[in-house]
Design a protein around this motif. Structure first.
Motif, mmCIF file in Angstrom:
data_model
loop_
_atom_site.group_PDB
_atom_site.id
_atom_site.type_symbol
_atom_site.label_atom_id
_atom_site.label_comp_id
_atom_site.label_asym_id
_atom_site.label_seq_id
_atom_site.Cartn_x
_atom_site.Cartn_y
_atom_site.Cartn_z
ATOM 1 N N GLN A 5 3.351 7.012 -0.436
ATOM 2 C CA GLN A 5 1.965 7.488 -0.349
ATOM 3 C C GLN A 5 1.127 7.083 -1.567
ATOM 4 O OE1 GLN A 5 4.656 9.305 -1.014
ATOM 5 N NE2 GLN A 5 4.178 11.391 -1.678
ATOM 6 N N ASP A 6 -0.183 6.981 -1.348
ATOM 7 C CA ASP A 6 -1.104 6.491 -2.375
ATOM 8 C C ASP A 6 -1.095 7.344 -3.635
ATOM 9 O OD1 ASP A 6 -1.847 4.402 -0.772
ATOM 10 O OD2 ASP A 6 -3.693 5.335 -0.046
ATOM 11 N N ARG A 57 4.297 4.513 5.185
ATOM 12 C CA ARG A 57 5.239 3.402 5.097
ATOM 13 C C ARG A 57 4.552 2.190 4.459
ATOM 14 N NH1 ARG A 57 9.984 1.564 7.334
ATOM 15 N NH2 ARG A 57 10.109 -0.675 7.769
ATOM 16 N N GLY A 58 5.315 1.484 3.647
ATOM 17 C CA GLY A 58 4.834 0.215 3.121
ATOM 18 C C GLY A 58 4.073 0.295 1.822
ATOM 19 N N GLY A 59 3.935 1.511 1.250
ATOM 20 C CA GLY A 59 3.169 1.634 0.005
ATOM 21 C C GLY A 59 3.792 0.867 -1.143
ATOM 22 N N LEU A 62 2.134 -2.239 -3.162
ATOM 23 C CA LEU A 62 1.968 -2.247 -4.620
ATOM 24 C C LEU A 62 2.604 -3.498 -5.223
ATOM 25 C CD1 LEU A 62 1.051 -0.809 -7.219
ATOM 26 C CD2 LEU A 62 3.250 0.399 -7.223
ATOM 27 N N ALA A 63 3.755 -3.886 -4.694
ATOM 28 C CA ALA A 63 4.419 -5.099 -5.177
ATOM 29 C C ALA A 63 3.535 -6.329 -4.968
ATOM 30 C CB ALA A 63 5.761 -5.273 -4.471
ATOM 31 N N GLY A 68 13.279 -3.286 -1.966
ATOM 32 C CA GLY A 68 13.681 -2.715 -0.692
ATOM 33 C C GLY A 68 13.250 -1.277 -0.522
ATOM 34 N N ARG A 69 13.474 -0.769 0.696
ATOM 35 C CA ARG A 69 13.128 0.606 1.050
ATOM 36 C C ARG A 69 14.395 1.450 1.191
ATOM 37 N NH1 ARG A 69 9.831 -2.480 4.386
ATOM 38 N NH2 ARG A 69 7.597 -2.240 3.984
#
Length: 294
Positions: free
Chosen positions: A187-188, A232-234, A238-239, A248-249
């Protein structure tokens, strides 16, 4: 692994630990030599950081260290969270104490992992550590210089949240040979703070090994369905924004919480879960990046 045993036998004439610095007394010179001698035997040093608490950084650091060990690496794990050490509890070793020899402090061992935390030195687990900056620096220097780590492929250092005294001291003592791994949740509100750890690494000229997106989806323990509780994907976003590798997640598995509280690390107790497989993949990716940089 490095084979330098002491400063007297080291053949590297350019090593800064061989000669006394101006204004350096005998005690300071000897302390610096002990530090350099230890670090010389450690091929890779990874600072696990996050600009924000509550992202599962310590759990990630522990399981990452064990995943690296499962890849056949000689691994040490140092907890430099001086005010809230969690490793003793997470390893089920809160009642164990290291012992000292003429060589130095012998780290405790868990499944082949060499571990040290200030929590192992407290008389009671609820004892508060009241320290200012210089005392913290001295404590971390002792952990790096006076603990007999021996030859290691990787030393994983679990830092407290933020960019304060502990990560700064660890980074300065380790020098330019260190890497950082940044842990975030998707999350942001987490990403804003976590990005500060990237800025920290760059200001200190530390190589950033990559970003791990933790708690990336909730894994139902009954049906294994994944729900994106925190988005998802935050971490990957950022990367991309900061041009940092994405490692990875790691999905959120409720059994990971139980494992941490019971002293049975998740990756060993539940090796076939999606979260454990993701951690192992992160470890393999980290090894590739370290070997390519060598």
């Amino acid at each position: 692994m490095s084979d330098h045993e002491n400063c007297d036998s080291c053949g590297v004439s350019s090593c800064g630990a061989r000669d006394r610095k101006p204004q350096e007394n005998d005690e300071q010179f000897q302390a610096r030599q002990r530090l350099e001698r230890n670090l010389c035997q450690i091929d890779n040093k990874i600072l696990v950081m996050s600009g924000k608490g509550g992202v599962g950084k310590s759990t990630t650091a522990l399981n990452l260290a064990l995943a690296l060990a499962k890849e056949g690496k000689a691994v040490g794990l140092l907890d430099v969270d001086l005010h809230g050490p969690s490793l003793p509890t997470m390893l089920g070793m809160a009642d164990q104490r290291p012992h000292a020899t003429e060589e130095g402090i012998i780290p405790l061992e868990f499944q082949g992992l060499r571990v040290m935390s200030i929590g192992f030195l407290l008389e009671q687990s609820d004892q508060a550590m009241i320290m200012r900056g210089p005392m913290k620096h001295g404590a971390i220097q002792q952990f790096l210089a006076d603990v007999v780590w021996g030859p290691l492929d990787v030393l994983v250092i679990d830092c407290p949240p933020g960019t304060g005294d502990e990560p700064l001291s660890a980074a300065q003592l380790l020098g330019r040979g260190a890497d950082t791994v940044i842990v975030t949740t998707p999350q942001d509100v987490a990403l804003v703070d976590v990005e500060k750890s990237i800025s920290f690494s760059r200001q200190l000229n530390i190589n950033i090994l990559g970003i791990i997106e933790n708690m990336a989806g909730f894994v139902c323990p009954h049906c294994e369905e994944v729900t994106d509780l925190f988005g998802r994907g935050g971490g990957e976003k950022l990367a991309d924004k900061t041009q940092v590798p994405f490692l990875g997640r790691i999905p959120l598995d409720p059994r990971m919480v139980v494992a941490g509280d019971s002293g049975k690390p998740f990756i060993l107790d539940h090796p076939d879960t999606e979260a454990a497989k993701a951690l192992q993949h992160v470890a393999q990716t980290a090894i590739e990046k370290m070997e390519n940089a060598a």
